[in-house]
Design an enzyme around this catalytic site. Sequence first.
Site, short mmCIF file in Angstrom:
data_model
loop_
_atom_site.label_atom_id
_atom_site.label_comp_id
_atom_site.label_asym_id
_atom_site.label_seq_id
_atom_site.Cartn_x
_atom_site.Cartn_y
_atom_site.Cartn_z
N ARG A 1 1.19 -1.51 0.27
CA ARG A 1 -0.27 0.11 -0.15
C ARG A 1 1.11 1.16 -0.06
O ARG A 1 1.93 0.82 -0.12
CB ARG A 1 -1.41 -0.10 1.35
CG ARG A 1 0.08 -0.52 2.38
CD ARG A 1 -0.80 0.42 3.74
NE ARG A 1 -1.32 1.51 3.57
CZ ARG A 1 0.22 2.91 3.74
NH1 ARG A 1 1.71 1.33 4.22
NH2 ARG A 1 0.87 3.41 3.49
N GLY A 2 0.23 2.22 -0.65
CA GLY A 2 1.60 3.76 0.18
C GLY A 2 1.46 3.78 -1.16
O GLY A 2 1.83 3.24 -2.51
N ARG B 1 -7.66 -0.04 -7.06
CA ARG B 1 -7.42 1.06 -5.71
C ARG B 1 -7.73 1.88 -6.37
O ARG B 1 -6.93 2.37 -7.61
CB ARG B 1 -6.00 1.20 -4.67
CG ARG B 1 -6.55 -0.11 -4.12
CD ARG B 1 -5.86 0.21 -2.78
NE ARG B 1 -6.24 1.15 -1.73
CZ ARG B 1 -5.58 1.74 -0.78
NH1 ARG B 1 -4.67 1.24 -0.70
NH2 ARG B 1 -6.24 2.28 -0.05
N GLN C 1 -3.49 2.33 9.68
CA GLN C 1 -1.91 2.31 9.19
C GLN C 1 -0.58 3.40 10.36
O GLN C 1 0.45 3.25 9.98
CB GLN C 1 -1.82 3.19 7.63
CG GLN C 1 -2.73 2.52 7.14
CD GLN C 1 -4.02 2.59 6.74
OE1 GLN C 1 -4.56 3.05 7.84
NE2 GLN C 1 -4.61 3.29 5.62
N ASP D 1 -1.90 11.75 -2.29
CA ASP D 1 -2.71 9.81 -3.34
C ASP D 1 -2.66 10.65 -4.92
O ASP D 1 -2.71 9.63 -5.84
CB ASP D 1 -3.92 9.23 -2.66
CG ASP D 1 -2.93 8.01 -1.26
OD1 ASP D 1 -2.70 8.78 0.26
OD2 ASP D 1 -2.95 7.09 -1.50
N ASN E 1 -5.74 12.68 -0.10
CA ASN E 1 -4.69 11.57 1.29
C ASN E 1 -5.63 10.94 2.00
O ASN E 1 -7.21 11.08 2.16
CB ASN E 1 -4.06 12.70 1.45
CG ASN E 1 -2.44 11.90 2.77
OD1 ASN E 1 -2.36 11.09 1.76
ND2 ASN E 1 -2.26 12.05 3.37
O1 MRU Z 1 -5.18 3.57 2.18
P1 MRU Z 1 -2.85 3.46 1.94
O2 MRU Z 1 -2.74 3.30 3.43
O3 MRU Z 1 -2.91 3.18 1.26
O4 MRU Z 1 -3.25 5.20 2.02
C1 MRU Z 1 -1.95 5.85 1.91
C2 MRU Z 1 -2.03 7.38 2.54
O5 MRU Z 1 -2.84 8.02 2.38
C3 MRU Z 1 -0.22 7.46 2.67
O6 MRU Z 1 -0.69 8.64 3.08
C4 MRU Z 1 0.11 8.73 0.83
O7 MRU Z 1 -0.48 6.70 0.63
C5 MRU Z 1 1.17 9.25 1.09
S1 MRU Z 1 2.12 8.25 0.78
C6 MRU Z 1 3.51 8.14 1.08
#
Ligand code: MRU
Length: 342
Positions: A50-51, A87, A191, A232, A242
């Site tokens: 993820r991320g 996603r 997270q 994001d 985000n």
């Molecule tokens: O749902 P996730 O855990 O994939 O969401 C991630 C985030 O919102 C992070 O803050 C974002 O990807 C910034 S990343 C380096």
Amino acid sequence: VGAPFTPIRLIPDEATIVILDQTALPAREEYARLSSVRAVCEAIRALRVRGAPLLGIAGACGMAIAASDDSHDVSLRRAAADLAATRPTAVELGAAVEAALGAALAIEPAGRAALLWQAASAMLDARRAGDARIGKAGAGLVPHGSAVLTHCNTGALATGGAGTAFAVIRCAWEEGRLTRCYATETRPLMQGARLTTWELLRCGIPATLLPDTAAAALIASGGVQVVITGADRIAANGDTANKVGTLGLALAAQRFTVPFYVAAPHSTFDPRTADGSAIPIEHRAAAEVGGFEGQRWAPEGVEAFNPAFDVTPASLITAFITDRGIILPPYAQGIASLLDER
Ligand code: MRU
């Protein structure tokens, strides 16, 4: 200080990637081998990987895995559609998959797998170099003696490099500017509680965990001097999607005159999305809000509002910290020139 870990490892000879399964952290450091597009899609949907930036690399790897299995047009197009649909919000995933498909279709099937593995590996190398630049560029914005608040997870687990907001926090710590990092839990999938605090402690950075609901009180009390998050997808006008909860932090930061920074590589900026209203927001299952890891606390059958992301208007963002430098308002112009750079 913990031993280094590898959130994603490419094994082209075996048409496989190995990911650190982020759903098992912090209790267990488990690695999962993914050797099919279906397995990569499942890992993305379940947030094992993820991320935003790491999703881009995972998508590129998924296309390489697809080409290793069957490099014909039909199979690659199907893989691209499946991967991109997992996603919707992080722009890197769709963009990386689309780029891989375009590059593959431009050459004969026989050379496609090798090309896509090479491209995925180059992407990971570029990420590592880019994250280091984000960290250096942003650290100077953290005044000496600051406590910082961050949200969700933006570290190595989210990018494959040093991270985005996390890279800034880590550099600021190494430069002696930072006293402490506050990390929100980041409901509903935690997270922040599970991943960011794990990364902070491994780096030896003093860390304080808080419920998302305590963040406004922390900001109002003067407990932090800087708020910094990742992103994001950033629209052409600077509106920023985000992890859900970011908007509330930005509003509180503005009200109490605390700078609110967004750290992201140039690949997170999406010139094809004019403003925040056009950013697709992922909504996730009600079960994630009604309980966690098999434990149910809400009554069965209740509906839930569970967007995974929110959009922070550009006007609430003090500056963007990117791998190509700092962008200050007015953003439309700054973002256009950032993306013009080769
Ligand atoms: O749902 P996730 O855990 O994939 O969401 C991630 C985030 O919102 C992070 O803050 C974002 O990807 C910034 S990343 C380096």
